[in-house]
Design a protein around this motif. Structure first.
Motif: not given
Length: 229
Positions: A138, A156, A206, A208
């Motif tokens: 990332m 994350l 997920y 972020v």
């Protein structure tokens, strides 16, 4: 004199091992990292540092010579932790070293990349709808000129089973990411330079997310979600 095929293969093997060791290294769950939590015990520090010491040694053997001094900074922190010395995660030299190593992984290891950008404090760019399971490197960068609109730290998180909150809920303040997800990677920029984090993604949802501005009173929260199949 040109390198022999055997030497080239050995270098490639060392680099691949360094990539794997960097990915396995846990710099997210450093004991005592929560300023509001209790200080780390010597036993917690030793348990965290013991596997990391081997991983850092493997990383050093496989990165370019220009990075060995940065790996040595990480190794010194790990040795201290193994002896019961708390890790100062606010240490600029430690953060610089970790950024350098993770940037090399992002650029050199062939992992899936997740390159997230915040330009104006209004939304996160670069987050796809889906990513494959497996290693991910990332990268997070603030590209705007106004520090008040810069993302402070990108988290994350893998949404826990049974949780239904979305990225929109996190961005609106209806949900706190750390209450609904396990944080698997972080990337905290220093000034205009990008930051990097590593994780291994398993199937699931997920998010972020980053707070915008400076602590403790952030101006906003940005969040975006994706799925791993």
């Amino acid at each position: 004199m040109a390198a022999t095929p055997a030497a080239g293969a050995a270098t490639a093997d060392a680099s691949a091992a360094a990539c794997s060791a960097a990915l396995a290294s846990d710099w997210v769950n450093v004991p005592g990292i929560d300023p509001e939590g209790p200080p780390a015990s010597a036993a917690e520090l030793t348990a965290w540092a013991t596997p990391l010491q081997t991983q850092v040694t493997t990383v050093r053997a496989g990165v370019p010579a220009s990075l060995t001094s940065q790996v040595d900074v990480l190794a010194a922190a790990v040795r201290g932790a193994k002896d019961g010395k708390p890790v100062s995660t606010d240490d600029a030299s430690l953060r610089t070293a970790l950024t350098a190593v993770n940037a090399w992984v992002h650029d050199s290891c062939g992992y899936t990349t997740l390159d997230v950008t915040n330009s104006d404090g209004g939304a996160l760019a670069g987050v796809p709808a889906t990513l494959p399971a497996g290693p991910v490197a990332m990268r997070f960068a603030n590209t705007g000129s106004d520090p008040a609109k810069a993302g402070f730290i990108l988290l994350l998180g893998k949404i826990r089973d049974g949780q239904t909150a979305t990225a929109a809920d996190v961005q609106s303040g209806k949900a706190n990411l750390e209450d609904i997800a396990d944080i698997v990677a972080v990337a905290q920029p220093t000034g205009p330079d990008p930051a990097y984090g590593l994780a291994t993604l398993s199937p699931g949802r997920y998010i972020v997310s980053t707070p915008v501005g400076s602590p403790p009173e952030f101006a906003a929260i940005l969040a975006s979600g994706f799925e791993v199949g």
